[in-house]
Design a protein around this motif. Structure first.
Motif, PDB file in Angstrom:
ATOM      1  N   ALA B  34      22.841  19.582  -1.488  1.00 21.71           N
ATOM      2  CA  ALA B  34      23.608  19.427  -0.243  1.00 21.71           C
ATOM      3  C   ALA B  34      24.663  20.522  -0.094  1.00 21.71           C
ATOM      4  O   ALA B  34      25.158  20.768   0.999  1.00 21.71           O
ATOM      5  CB  ALA B  34      24.273  18.047  -0.217  1.00 21.71           C
ATOM      6  N   VAL B  37      24.018  25.290   1.649  1.00 18.81           N
ATOM      7  CA  VAL B  37      24.373  26.035   2.861  1.00 18.81           C
ATOM      8  C   VAL B  37      25.851  26.401   2.860  1.00 18.81           C
ATOM      9  O   VAL B  37      26.239  27.516   3.223  1.00 18.81           O
ATOM     10  CB  VAL B  37      23.997  25.217   4.116  1.00 18.81           C
ATOM     11  CG1 VAL B  37      24.441  25.944   5.366  1.00 18.81           C
ATOM     12  CG2 VAL B  37      22.493  25.001   4.154  1.00 18.81           C
ATOM     13  N   MET B 157      20.563  22.948  22.849  1.00 16.92           N
ATOM     14  CA  MET B 157      20.499  24.398  22.688  1.00 16.92           C
ATOM     15  C   MET B 157      21.097  24.830  21.360  1.00 16.92           C
ATOM     16  O   MET B 157      20.511  25.642  20.646  1.00 16.92           O
ATOM     17  CB  MET B 157      21.262  25.056  23.844  1.00 16.92           C
ATOM     18  CG  MET B 157      21.094  26.543  23.892  1.00 16.92           C
ATOM     19  SD  MET B 157      19.886  27.000  25.112  1.00 16.92           S
ATOM     20  CE  MET B 157      20.827  26.789  26.583  1.00 16.92           C
ATOM     21  N   THR B 158      22.280  24.285  21.006  1.00 15.62           N
ATOM     22  CA  THR B 158      22.898  24.712  19.751  1.00 15.62           C
ATOM     23  C   THR B 158      22.068  24.233  18.558  1.00 15.62           C
ATOM     24  O   THR B 158      21.868  24.972  17.608  1.00 15.62           O
ATOM     25  CB  THR B 158      24.344  24.201  19.623  1.00 15.62           C
ATOM     26  OG1 THR B 158      24.368  22.787  19.811  1.00 15.62           O
ATOM     27  CG2 THR B 158      25.241  24.844  20.637  1.00 15.62           C
ATOM     28  N   MET B 161      18.980  26.448  18.505  1.00 16.82           N
ATOM     29  CA  MET B 161      19.332  27.810  18.101  1.00 16.82           C
ATOM     30  C   MET B 161      19.527  27.880  16.589  1.00 16.82           C
ATOM     31  O   MET B 161      19.011  28.764  15.910  1.00 16.82           O
ATOM     32  CB  MET B 161      20.626  28.234  18.813  1.00 16.82           C
ATOM     33  CG  MET B 161      21.108  29.622  18.455  1.00 16.82           C
ATOM     34  SD  MET B 161      22.803  29.919  19.034  1.00 16.82           S
ATOM     35  CE  MET B 161      22.585  29.805  20.791  1.00 16.82           C
ATOM     36  N   ARG B 162      20.251  26.907  16.054  1.00 19.28           N
ATOM     37  CA  ARG B 162      20.541  26.923  14.617  1.00 19.28           C
ATOM     38  C   ARG B 162      19.264  26.792  13.794  1.00 19.28           C
ATOM     39  O   ARG B 162      19.065  27.494  12.804  1.00 19.28           O
ATOM     40  CB  ARG B 162      21.524  25.800  14.275  1.00 19.28           C
ATOM     41  CG  ARG B 162      22.905  26.032  14.879  1.00 19.28           C
ATOM     42  CD  ARG B 162      23.797  24.837  14.717  1.00 19.28           C
ATOM     43  NE  ARG B 162      24.038  24.529  13.315  1.00 19.28           N
ATOM     44  CZ  ARG B 162      24.698  23.465  12.892  1.00 19.28           C
ATOM     45  NH1 ARG B 162      25.195  22.619  13.773  1.00 19.28           N
ATOM     46  NH2 ARG B 162      24.873  23.258  11.619  1.00 19.28           N
ATOM     47  N   GLN B 176      19.549  20.148  11.895  1.00 25.52           N
ATOM     48  CA  GLN B 176      20.546  19.391  11.139  1.00 25.52           C
ATOM     49  C   GLN B 176      20.703  18.033  11.795  1.00 25.52           C
ATOM     50  O   GLN B 176      20.711  17.940  13.001  1.00 25.52           O
ATOM     51  CB  GLN B 176      21.891  20.112  11.191  1.00 25.52           C
ATOM     52  CG  GLN B 176      21.810  21.593  10.964  1.00 25.52           C
ATOM     53  CD  GLN B 176      21.815  21.942   9.505  1.00 25.52           C
ATOM     54  OE1 GLN B 176      22.525  21.331   8.726  1.00 25.52           O
ATOM     55  NE2 GLN B 176      20.994  22.893   9.120  1.00 25.52           N
ATOM     56  N   ARG B 177      20.825  17.019  10.968  1.00 27.12           N
ATOM     57  CA  ARG B 177      21.007  15.711  11.602  1.00 27.12           C
ATOM     58  C   ARG B 177      22.350  15.702  12.311  1.00 27.12           C
ATOM     59  O   ARG B 177      23.328  16.264  11.830  1.00 27.12           O
ATOM     60  CB  ARG B 177      20.912  14.595  10.562  1.00 27.12           C
ATOM     61  CG  ARG B 177      22.086  14.539   9.646  1.00 27.12           C
ATOM     62  CD  ARG B 177      21.835  13.620   8.484  1.00 27.12           C
ATOM     63  NE  ARG B 177      22.564  14.109   7.322  1.00 27.12           N
ATOM     64  CZ  ARG B 177      23.865  14.004   7.156  1.00 27.12           C
ATOM     65  NH1 ARG B 177      24.587  13.409   8.066  1.00 27.12           N
ATOM     66  NH2 ARG B 177      24.455  14.477   6.090  1.00 27.12           N
ATOM     67  N   SER B 179      25.930  14.811  13.564  1.00 28.97           N
ATOM     68  CA  SER B 179      26.993  14.166  12.802  1.00 28.97           C
ATOM     69  C   SER B 179      27.998  13.531  13.746  1.00 28.97           C
ATOM     70  O   SER B 179      28.056  13.833  14.918  1.00 28.97           O
ATOM     71  CB  SER B 179      27.687  15.222  11.949  1.00 28.97           C
ATOM     72  OG  SER B 179      28.315  16.143  12.800  1.00 28.97           O
ATOM     73  N   LEU B 181      31.155  13.955  13.609  1.00 29.25           N
ATOM     74  CA  LEU B 181      32.184  14.914  13.977  1.00 29.25           C
ATOM     75  C   LEU B 181      31.780  15.751  15.163  1.00 29.25           C
ATOM     76  O   LEU B 181      32.594  16.118  15.987  1.00 29.25           O
ATOM     77  CB  LEU B 181      32.447  15.836  12.791  1.00 29.25           C
ATOM     78  CG  LEU B 181      33.860  15.717  12.228  1.00 29.25           C
ATOM     79  CD1 LEU B 181      33.894  16.266  10.826  1.00 29.25           C
ATOM     80  CD2 LEU B 181      34.861  16.399  13.115  1.00 29.25           C
ATOM     81  N   ARG B 182      30.481  16.068  15.242  1.00 31.56           N
ATOM     82  CA  ARG B 182      30.059  16.945  16.324  1.00 31.56           C
ATOM     83  C   ARG B 182      30.288  16.264  17.668  1.00 31.56           C
ATOM     84  O   ARG B 182      30.626  16.903  18.646  1.00 31.56           O
ATOM     85  CB  ARG B 182      28.586  17.290  16.163  1.00 31.56           C
ATOM     86  CG  ARG B 182      28.165  18.362  17.147  1.00 31.56           C
ATOM     87  CD  ARG B 182      26.723  18.757  16.925  1.00 31.56           C
ATOM     88  NE  ARG B 182      26.552  19.223  15.562  1.00 31.56           N
ATOM     89  CZ  ARG B 182      25.460  18.981  14.859  1.00 31.56           C
ATOM     90  NH1 ARG B 182      24.462  18.309  15.392  1.00 31.56           N
ATOM     91  NH2 ARG B 182      25.339  19.421  13.636  1.00 31.56           N
TER      92      ARG B 182
END
Lengths: 322, 190
Positions: B34, B37, B157-158, B161-162, B176-177, B179, B181-182
């Motif tokens: 984990a 990255v 889109m983000t 893109m990632r 990415q799952r 989150s 916070l996002r």
């Protein structure tokens, strides 16, 4: 959830938004600011930007894009949206709304924003005592606290009553121009690539940071109006000009010997019902006087009565011709 | 002092192609997958800081050294030094060889990789990316075309893109799952 995930998500938003129309040199400055905060930001942004650009080849592969909705559907939806917007306008017209934006929140500087629709006006108070009055179709963003007070005037016009705080400058960015304030009252109008600054009290400094030319700077004092374009800044000391520039705060448009074309474009800032001057002879007529900004119909009637112009009223516009 | 434009060029042209090797190296020498990255991003950060004094002539060796030192420092700080890690780190010369140079991708390879990355995306996300890349639609136009909110477009889109960039740089290119916070942070601009 880890720290990197947040940074990469922000970097992706930057990459995406930089491709959008309306990206200004001040968005660019805000991005530079973010990148300068940490090489972690830089690494994440550069990596995404690089990889995203390399994926451009998708376009050359002729991959099928999703089906387009029929034009008829789009027209209907636009019409419905326009109707809803004009109904909202009736309620918003010149009612002075008051909202509070937080001066700061926690450790991070809060970036807040406020905006008005066409015909709207709004008073925004900040925690430091500063008040900003937004004119029609205006959008500002503000970063207040942590030793700085910065406002971006993205579009439209605003009147600033800046509270004096020792050692804490107050900066308004608009287009390529930055206005630094030393405790004062003034208005800023962003119009295309030109910025008008009218100073009611005190003193401001107007800095020009357009690319490809040396930086220019001018200090304006009370009673002065500056019109800053791409290559030159004109400053006039004229109490009447100042009054005209600030008339919108009373819901008025004041003209002094301007062409009908210019007057129409002023009215069109405040009203969804657009005033169209159909021929060049009428467009060149010079007029003066004070008018209710929200009452374009009355202005059109006056054009008919005083100049004998033909006035045709349609749902979305008023056409005036000789 | 190296100017930022040169630094950017060096980073994109010389460092990013090492990403698959760097990722493998971290994964092999770090217990918790984990963290990979995060660690990679910190290594990039340190690589940039160091290169600002002067652009290294041997980028592969340089990035390897930065990565190795960073892993050792992190391990020490977190008191999780494993013997494998130290052993691997001391075999420095062998290590940098394993830190292999990737074959330069041809335009055709790159296109194939982009399309493969695209095909891995969920349908809605792929649609949003295609509208941007093929038709050049803005966020607002995309939202109108698909009848979804601008917020949803930005999110898709983000994420897309990632994942796509990750795939372009030799990673698995998985989304990415989302989150908690996002959802709360609205990103760099209001």
């Amino acid at each position: 959830m880890n720290r990197h995930d947040t940074i990469e998500e922000q970097a992706a938003l930057w990459v995406m938004r930089r491709e959008e129309p309306g990206w200004s040199s001040f968005d660019e400055a805000a991005l530079d600011d973010w990148l300068d905060q940490s090489d972690l930001h830089k690494a994440a942004f550069w990596r995404l930007e690089h990889g995203w650009r390399r994926a451009d080849r998708i376009a050359s592969a002729g991959v099928g894009a999703p089906e387009r909705k029929s034009p008829r559907q789009r027209t209907w939806r636009n019409a419905a949206m326009a109707l809803a917007a004009s109904m909202a306008l009736v309620f918003a017209l010149f009612s002075l709304q008051i909202v509070h934006l937080p001066a700061e929140s926690g450790r991070e500087v809060a970036v807040s924003q406020a905006s008005t629709d066409i015909g709207g006006r709004k008073l925004v108070r900040f925690g430091d005592g500063t008040q900003v009055e937004l004119n029609t179709a205006t959008r500002i963003r503000a970063a207040m606290g942590e030793g700085r007070r910065v406002i971006w005037l993205d579009s439209g016009e605003a009147f600033f009553s800046v509270a004096k705080l020792n050692g804490m400058p107050f900066v308004v960015h608009s287009g390529d121009h930055a206005i630094t304030v030393l405790g004062t009252k003034f208005s800023v109008h962003a119009s295309g690539r030109t910025v008008d600054v009218a100073v009611a009290e005190g003193r401001v400094r107007l800095d020009d940071r357009g690319s490809g030319q040396p930086a220019r700077s001018a200090v304006l004092t009370a009673g002065q109006v500056a019109v800053a374009g791409d290559n030159k800044t004109v400053i006039v000391s004229d109490q009447a000009a100042l009054e005209r520039h600030l008339a919108w705060r009373r819901g008025l448009l004041m003209f002094d010997d301007v062409t009908l074309a210019d007057a129409a474009s002023e009215f069109n800032r405040y009203n969804r019902k657009q005033l169209v001057i159909a021929d060049s002879r009428s467009a060149g007529i010079r007029i003066g006087g004070s008018f209710q900004a929200g009452n374009v119909e009355a202005f059109a009637r006056l054009l008919h009565d005083a100049y004998g112009l033909k006035v045709r009223t349609m749902p979305d516009k008023i056409s005036v011709s000789a | 002092m190296v100017d930022e434009q040169r630094l950017n060029r060096w980073f994109c042209e010389s460092v990013l192609p090492l990403e698959p090797a760097l990722t493998r190296f971290i994964r092999r020498n770090w217990k918790d997958a984990a963290d990979v990255v995060d660690l990679r991003q910190e290594i990039y950060e340190r690589a940039l800081i160091g290169a600002r004094a002067a652009i290294p002539t041997h980028t592969r060796q340089y990035v390897y050294t930065v990565a190795r030192n960073h892993l050792i420092n992190r391990a020490k700080r977190e008191r999780i030094v494993s013997f494998e890690l130290v052993a691997d780190m001391t075999a420095f010369d062998r290590g940098v060889d394993a830190f292999g140079a990737e074959r330069q991708l041809s335009a055709r390879d790159e296109l194939r990789r982009a399309l493969a990355g695209l095909n891995q995306l969920p349908p809605r996300c792929r649609e949003v990316i295609l509208l941007r890349k093929v038709e050049g639609l803005t966020t607002r136009e995309t939202a109108e075309r698909l009848g979804i909110s601008i917020n949803t477009v930005e999110k898709q889109m983000t994420q897309g893109m990632r994942a796509l960039v990750d795939h372009m740089l030799g990673g698995p290119g998985r989304i990415q799952r989302p989150s908690i916070l996002r959802r709360r942070s609205k990103g760099p601009r209001p």
